[in-house]
Design a protein around this motif. Structure first.
Motif, PDB file in Angstrom:
ATOM      1  N   ASP A 118      46.333 129.689  43.392  1.00 28.08           N
ATOM      2  CA  ASP A 118      46.949 130.613  42.429  1.00 28.08           C
ATOM      3  C   ASP A 118      48.159 131.265  43.097  1.00 28.08           C
ATOM      4  OD1 ASP A 118      47.200 131.979  40.054  1.00 28.08           O
ATOM      5  OD2 ASP A 118      45.663 133.480  40.505  1.00 28.08           O
ATOM      6  N   VAL A 119      49.230 130.480  43.236  1.00 25.81           N
ATOM      7  CA  VAL A 119      50.352 130.906  44.083  1.00 25.81           C
ATOM      8  C   VAL A 119      51.710 130.881  43.379  1.00 25.81           C
ATOM      9  CG1 VAL A 119      49.266 130.202  46.260  1.00 25.81           C
ATOM     10  CG2 VAL A 119      50.576 128.525  44.928  1.00 25.81           C
ATOM     11  N   ALA A 120      51.747 130.468  42.118  1.00 27.99           N
ATOM     12  CA  ALA A 120      53.042 130.321  41.435  1.00 27.99           C
ATOM     13  C   ALA A 120      52.805 130.230  39.935  1.00 27.99           C
ATOM     14  CB  ALA A 120      53.760 129.066  41.917  1.00 27.99           C
ATOM     15  N   ARG A 121      53.912 130.276  39.188  1.00 26.84           N
ATOM     16  CA  ARG A 121      53.802 130.067  37.748  1.00 26.84           C
ATOM     17  C   ARG A 121      53.285 128.667  37.474  1.00 26.84           C
ATOM     18  NH1 ARG A 121      58.110 129.140  35.652  1.00 26.84           N
ATOM     19  NH2 ARG A 121      59.540 129.715  37.315  1.00 26.84           N
ATOM     20  N   MET A 122      52.474 128.520  36.441  1.00 22.36           N
ATOM     21  CA  MET A 122      51.933 127.211  36.090  1.00 22.36           C
ATOM     22  C   MET A 122      52.529 126.776  34.758  1.00 22.36           C
ATOM     23  SD  MET A 122      48.013 127.792  37.234  1.00 22.36           S
ATOM     24  CE  MET A 122      47.712 128.782  38.683  1.00 22.36           C
ATOM     25  N   GLU A 123      53.586 125.984  34.844  1.00 20.40           N
ATOM     26  CA  GLU A 123      54.290 125.593  33.612  1.00 20.40           C
ATOM     27  C   GLU A 123      53.434 124.667  32.746  1.00 20.40           C
ATOM     28  OE1 GLU A 123      58.258 124.306  34.729  1.00 20.40           O
ATOM     29  OE2 GLU A 123      58.662 126.241  35.677  1.00 20.40           O
ATOM     30  N   ASP A 124      52.600 123.847  33.389  1.00 18.97           N
ATOM     31  CA  ASP A 124      51.731 122.927  32.627  1.00 18.97           C
ATOM     32  C   ASP A 124      50.691 123.659  31.792  1.00 18.97           C
ATOM     33  OD1 ASP A 124      52.967 120.888  33.813  1.00 18.97           O
ATOM     34  OD2 ASP A 124      51.290 120.255  35.107  1.00 18.97           O
ATOM     35  N   ARG A 125      50.352 124.878  32.210  1.00 14.30           N
ATOM     36  CA  ARG A 125      49.312 125.645  31.517  1.00 14.30           C
ATOM     37  C   ARG A 125      49.914 126.756  30.658  1.00 14.30           C
ATOM     38  NH1 ARG A 125      45.654 122.830  30.453  1.00 14.30           N
ATOM     39  NH2 ARG A 125      44.422 124.685  29.951  1.00 14.30           N
ATOM     40  N   THR A 126      51.222 126.694  30.440  1.00 16.85           N
ATOM     41  CA  THR A 126      51.931 127.695  29.644  1.00 16.85           C
ATOM     42  C   THR A 126      52.217 127.092  28.275  1.00 16.85           C
ATOM     43  OG1 THR A 126      52.857 128.649  31.642  1.00 16.85           O
ATOM     44  CG2 THR A 126      54.016 129.136  29.593  1.00 16.85           C
ATOM     45  N   PHE A 127      51.839 127.809  27.221  1.00 17.59           N
ATOM     46  CA  PHE A 127      51.908 127.259  25.874  1.00 17.59           C
ATOM     47  C   PHE A 127      52.701 128.173  24.942  1.00 17.59           C
ATOM     48  CE2 PHE A 127      47.913 126.133  27.936  1.00 17.59           C
ATOM     49  CZ  PHE A 127      47.987 124.748  27.910  1.00 17.59           C
ATOM     50  N   VAL A 128      53.394 127.546  24.004  1.00 16.27           N
ATOM     51  CA  VAL A 128      54.080 128.300  22.953  1.00 16.27           C
ATOM     52  C   VAL A 128      53.473 127.857  21.627  1.00 16.27           C
ATOM     53  CG1 VAL A 128      56.272 128.557  21.734  1.00 16.27           C
ATOM     54  CG2 VAL A 128      56.196 128.771  24.228  1.00 16.27           C
ATOM     55  N   CYS A 129      52.956 128.825  20.868  1.00 16.31           N
ATOM     56  CA  CYS A 129      52.187 128.508  19.662  1.00 16.31           C
ATOM     57  C   CYS A 129      52.944 128.983  18.426  1.00 16.31           C
ATOM     58  CB  CYS A 129      50.802 129.142  19.753  1.00 16.31           C
ATOM     59  SG  CYS A 129      49.968 128.782  21.322  1.00 16.31           S
ATOM     60  N   THR A 130      53.980 128.244  18.072  1.00 12.24           N
ATOM     61  CA  THR A 130      54.742 128.519  16.853  1.00 12.24           C
ATOM     62  C   THR A 130      54.111 127.724  15.712  1.00 12.24           C
ATOM     63  OG1 THR A 130      56.219 126.813  17.692  1.00 12.24           O
ATOM     64  CG2 THR A 130      56.948 129.087  17.923  1.00 12.24           C
ATOM     65  N   PRO A 131      54.384 128.105  14.460  1.00 11.89           N
ATOM     66  CA  PRO A 131      53.753 127.373  13.351  1.00 11.89           C
ATOM     67  C   PRO A 131      54.020 125.871  13.397  1.00 11.89           C
ATOM     68  CG  PRO A 131      54.773 129.388  12.548  1.00 11.89           C
ATOM     69  CD  PRO A 131      55.151 129.267  13.995  1.00 11.89           C
ATOM     70  N   THR A 132      55.245 125.467  13.739  1.00 13.85           N
ATOM     71  CA  THR A 132      55.495 124.026  13.824  1.00 13.85           C
ATOM     72  C   THR A 132      55.861 123.639  15.252  1.00 13.85           C
ATOM     73  OG1 THR A 132      57.866 124.184  13.408  1.00 13.85           O
ATOM     74  CG2 THR A 132      56.432 124.005  11.465  1.00 13.85           C
ATOM     75  N   GLU A 133      55.581 122.388  15.587  1.00 14.55           N
ATOM     76  CA  GLU A 133      55.902 121.869  16.912  1.00 14.55           C
ATOM     77  C   GLU A 133      57.408 121.809  17.110  1.00 14.55           C
ATOM     78  OE1 GLU A 133      53.988 118.176  17.840  1.00 14.55           O
ATOM     79  OE2 GLU A 133      54.676 118.237  19.930  1.00 14.55           O
ATOM     80  N   ALA A 134      58.121 121.491  16.021  1.00 16.54           N
ATOM     81  CA  ALA A 134      59.585 121.373  16.111  1.00 16.54           C
ATOM     82  C   ALA A 134      60.207 122.681  16.570  1.00 16.54           C
ATOM     83  CB  ALA A 134      60.158 120.960  14.759  1.00 16.54           C
ATOM     84  N   GLU A 135      59.641 123.798  16.113  1.00 16.59           N
ATOM     85  CA  GLU A 135      60.215 125.093  16.476  1.00 16.59           C
ATOM     86  C   GLU A 135      60.093 125.353  17.986  1.00 16.59           C
ATOM     87  OE1 GLU A 135      60.224 129.660  14.834  1.00 16.59           O
ATOM     88  OE2 GLU A 135      58.570 128.341  14.276  1.00 16.59           O
ATOM     89  N   ALA A 136      58.982 124.944  18.582  1.00 17.55           N
ATOM     90  CA  ALA A 136      58.787 125.135  20.026  1.00 17.55           C
ATOM     91  C   ALA A 136      59.691 124.216  20.830  1.00 17.55           C
ATOM     92  CB  ALA A 136      57.329 124.901  20.390  1.00 17.55           C
ATOM     93  N   GLY A 137      59.995 123.037  20.273  1.00 21.16           N
ATOM     94  CA  GLY A 137      60.928 122.123  20.933  1.00 21.16           C
ATOM     95  C   GLY A 137      60.301 121.334  22.055  1.00 21.16           C
ATOM     96  N   PRO A 138      61.022 120.288  22.504  1.00 19.01           N
ATOM     97  CA  PRO A 138      60.489 119.447  23.582  1.00 19.01           C
ATOM     98  C   PRO A 138      60.387 120.182  24.918  1.00 19.01           C
ATOM     99  CG  PRO A 138      62.688 118.712  22.928  1.00 19.01           C
ATOM    100  CD  PRO A 138      62.293 119.780  21.973  1.00 19.01           C
ATOM    101  N   ASN A 139      61.026 121.340  25.037  1.00 11.81           N
ATOM    102  CA  ASN A 139      60.987 122.104  26.284  1.00 11.81           C
ATOM    103  C   ASN A 139      59.706 122.912  26.444  1.00 11.81           C
ATOM    104  OD1 ASN A 139      62.785 123.198  24.065  1.00 11.81           O
ATOM    105  ND2 ASN A 139      62.326 125.112  25.109  1.00 11.81           N
ATOM    106  N   ASN A 140      58.890 123.032  25.410  1.00 13.73           N
ATOM    107  CA  ASN A 140      57.658 123.823  25.510  1.00 13.73           C
ATOM    108  C   ASN A 140      56.413 122.969  25.290  1.00 13.73           C
ATOM    109  OD1 ASN A 140      58.328 126.662  26.010  1.00 13.73           O
ATOM    110  ND2 ASN A 140      59.502 126.498  24.109  1.00 13.73           N
ATOM    111  N   ASN A 141      55.285 123.414  25.866  1.00  9.61           N
ATOM    112  CA  ASN A 141      53.981 122.838  25.524  1.00  9.61           C
ATOM    113  C   ASN A 141      53.536 123.545  24.256  1.00  9.61           C
ATOM    114  OD1 ASN A 141      53.695 121.284  27.900  1.00  9.61           O
ATOM    115  ND2 ASN A 141      53.094 123.136  29.016  1.00  9.61           N
TER     116      ASN A 141
END
Ligand code: GTP
Ligand code: SPV
Ligand code: MN
Length: 613
Positions: free
Chosen positions: A72-95
């Motif tokens: 547990d030593v850094a930000r975990m980008e793989d475990r970071t999620f953005v939960c917008t109504p549509t996947e398109a809104e979150a974009g390819p840059n977000n999980n």
């Protein structure tokens, strides 16, 4: 025990906290008021748990060392999620995750997760209290280390309830280390859960973070609120929430200038924000080192506030030579995480001194010597310290109106290709430079260190929605400013900051940095500010504009004229390949990419074609 009967004026806040407690089942709920005595009680609890080790008070008064769990030593980008109504809104840059099912999943994960622990409730303000640009939040956490760190990093105060009332709402930040305690069981020194979630729900102004106690995964005001959720609101409301330092530079005539800089994690924001001027008559002061909230002012200029009230800075590399201001600031009242410990109870990290002291204990608590073959401090070891400890903080860092920005730097860590400095030809070209930024990865996030990746405006891990729409939002700023002020677009362009691409990190064949960096970066900052004021000259290149090669002010003992030529050179074949890489990157965003950025790429290609050297 800590005070526990707040005058919570806001019924919504109260009922949210009750709901969280009902789900997470802590043994006690304690509301924080930001007082010194409460901070000390949190520290004492963390010391009692073994999370914090008191440092030698003769060496470093009121300071502590935390050793995290090695996973547990850094930000975990793989475990970071953005939960917008549509996947398109979150974009390819977000999980992306579907909000309803993710919320259900997290409610399940949070169920009874605080059993046997205290839940701290932290009312905080981001930005100067009373500023129209400030926002309030409530974080709950079951980690006293996190509660103490939040007290440093944000304005924890009952005033948060006035902000909540004035702004009609607050960000709800759920945090748990996910390590409930059975009856009679004692806590680990760094409780955590291997199953980490850092989930954002922009529609509900909510973050739910579970499992990690480290940095941006746990201090939810920082990246989760002030960047991911704030960038989402900023688009709708016509402002910008950026991963930028803010610095004040006063020239020898006494004129005050403000500049921002977007650099990826561990690429020099804190250092640039705290440069100590070695140039006669020039003064540098800090406004912020990580995040800028930027609004169009009534005058058409962009005004920035620093929403934070503390620094969570990278320790390795920080030394009296590279950052004397930070070294003074860390002399007391600091929480260090994952640095090494000296025999006399002080901290050490790579770069602090040329030679390591003998008898070091490394960040994991094991004996260490230079022959150990591993660093003594974790490469992402950090210090947490209040803004008020910084001797060079500018008084207006707390100004409700913010400060007017005349130039913006964008840049990453590139061993070659990207020159020391390149001035954009227009706002749109500047947005292209930001959108096409790239950088070698650092230890600030999990992932392979050194791999070059695109990191637009240093926001790849922090933009709460589709980056292509974010670029469009940047391109809209002139129109937003014109609509707000009644100025014409042309008049607005005169007011907007000039954007410059920079790269402090070019290396020679031996892998040594060619540019001395640190305080020497002030020379580039000054050139940028003088360009913004119309008082310095520049030469054209296929990339944009640069200082004339005979620019005497950039040459010094450490930088020869031939170094400067290397640093400012534009390698056309390399840039043709770079243009291909940028094009491939833009394509990953499909139709969303603004046509203007395609036009900027085309213009770059044709400028390169005219200079086939
Ligand atoms: P985050 O807190 O992760 O956002 O990082 P940051 O962007 O604030 O980076 P910081 O200023 O903490 O610098 C990170 C590392 O880069 C440290 O080890 C610094 O010593 C080093 N560094 C900063 N500025 C320069 C520079 O101008 N040249 C070189 N060579 N290294 C630098
Ligand atoms: C960064 O990674 O940009 C940081 C550290 O400032 S963290 O708060 O962990 O995101
Ligand atoms: Mn920093």
């Amino acid at each position: 025990m800590l005070a526990n009967s707040p005058s919570v004026k806001d019924a919504t806040a109260k009922s949210w906290v009750d709901e969280v407690a009902r789900i997470t089942k802590p043994r006690e709920v304690i509301w924080l008021d930001g007082s010194k005595s409460q901070y000390q009680e949190l520290i004492d609890v963390a010391v009692g748990m073994g999370t914090l080790i008191p440092l030698n008070p003769q060496k470093r008064p009121r300071s502590y060392l935390a050793r995290s769990h090695p996973r547990d030593v850094a930000r975990m980008e793989d475990r970071t999620f953005v939960c917008t109504p549509t996947e398109a809104e979150a974009g390819p840059n977000n999980n992306w995750r579907e909000p309803k099912s993710m919320r259900e999943k997290l409610l399940d994960v949070f169920s009874e997760c605080m059993q046997g622990r205290v839940m701290y409730v932290i009312p905080f303000v981001m930005g100067p209290v009373g500023s129209p640009f400030s926002r309030a939040g409530l974080q709950v956490t079951d980690a006293p280390y996190v509660a103490a760190s939040m007290t440093i990093m944000t304005r924890v105060a009952p005033a948060a309830f006035d902000e909540i009332a004035a702004k009609h709402g607050f960000v709800r930040a759920w945090h748990s280390v996910g390590a409930p305690l059975a009856e009679g069981e004692t806590s680990d020194s760094w409780p955590h859960n291997d199953s980490v979630y850092v989930a954002h729900f922009p529609q509900e102004s909510t973050v739910m973070s579970f499992g990690s106690g480290y940095g941006g995964n746990a201090l939810l005001a920082k990246k989760c609120f002030a960047l991911r959720l704030a960038s989402y609101s900023a688009r709708a409301e016509g402002w910008l929430a950026e991963h930028m330092l803010i610095v004040k530079v006063t020239d020898p005539e006494g004129n005050e200038h403000y500049l921002t800089g977007a650099f990826p994690s561990a690429c020099g924001k804190t250092n640039l924000a705290m440069m100590r001027s070695h140039l006669p008559g020039w003064q540098v002061q800090t406004i912020g080192d990580d995040i800028a909230w930027i609004h169009v002012g009534d005058d058409g200029r962009l005004w920035a506030i620093n929403p934070e009230s503390g620094f969570f800075g990278v320790a390795p590399g920080t030394s009296p030579k590279t950052n004397p201001v930070a070294i003074e600031m860390l002399a007391s009242d600091t929480i260090f995480t994952n640095t090494a410990l000296t025999a006399d109870g002080d901290v050490w990290w790579e770069g602090l001194t040329d030679e390591p002291p003998s008898d070091l204990i490394d960040w994991r608590g094991a004996a260490w010597s230079p022959d150990s073959g591993r660093p003594a401090a974790h490469p992402n070891a950090r210090f947490t310290v209040a803004t008020s400890r910084c001797s060079e903080i500018a008084p207006e860092w707390n100004s409700p109106a913010g400060v007017p920005i005349s130039a913006m730097l964008v840049g990453g860590r590139r061993p070659d290709t990207v020159p020391l400095v390149n001035e954009s030809l227009s706002w749109e070209h500047g947005v292209f430079l930001g959108a096409s930024m790239s950088s070698a990865q650092t230890a600030a996030a999990e992932g392979e260190v050194g791999v070059v990746r695109r990191d637009p405006f240093a926001m790849l891990p922090f933009c709460g929605y589709d980056l292509a729409q974010y670029w469009q939002h940047w391109l809209e700023i002139p129109r937003i400013a014109a609509a707000k002020t009644g100025l014409s677009i042309e008049e607005v362009r005169q007011q907007l900051p000039k954007i410059f691409q920079v790269n402090w990190f070019q290396v020679d064949e031996e892998g040594r940095f060619i540019w001395p960096g640190f305080a020497e970066n002030l020379k580039i900052v000054i050139w940028a500010l003088q360009r913004a004021a119309g008082s310095a000259s520049a030469d054209s290149t296929p990339l944009g504009l640069r200082p004339p090669l005979d620019e005497a002010s950039l040459v010094s003992g450490e930088v020869s004229t031939s170094d400067l030529e290397t640093l400012l050179a534009v390698d056309v074949p390399k840039w043709s390949l770079e243009a291909d890489r940028i094009s491939e990157y833009f394509e990953t965003f499909g139709n969303e990419v603004p046509a203007e950025l395609g036009a900027q790429l085309q213009a770059l290609r044709s400028r390169l074609a005219k200079n086939p050297t």
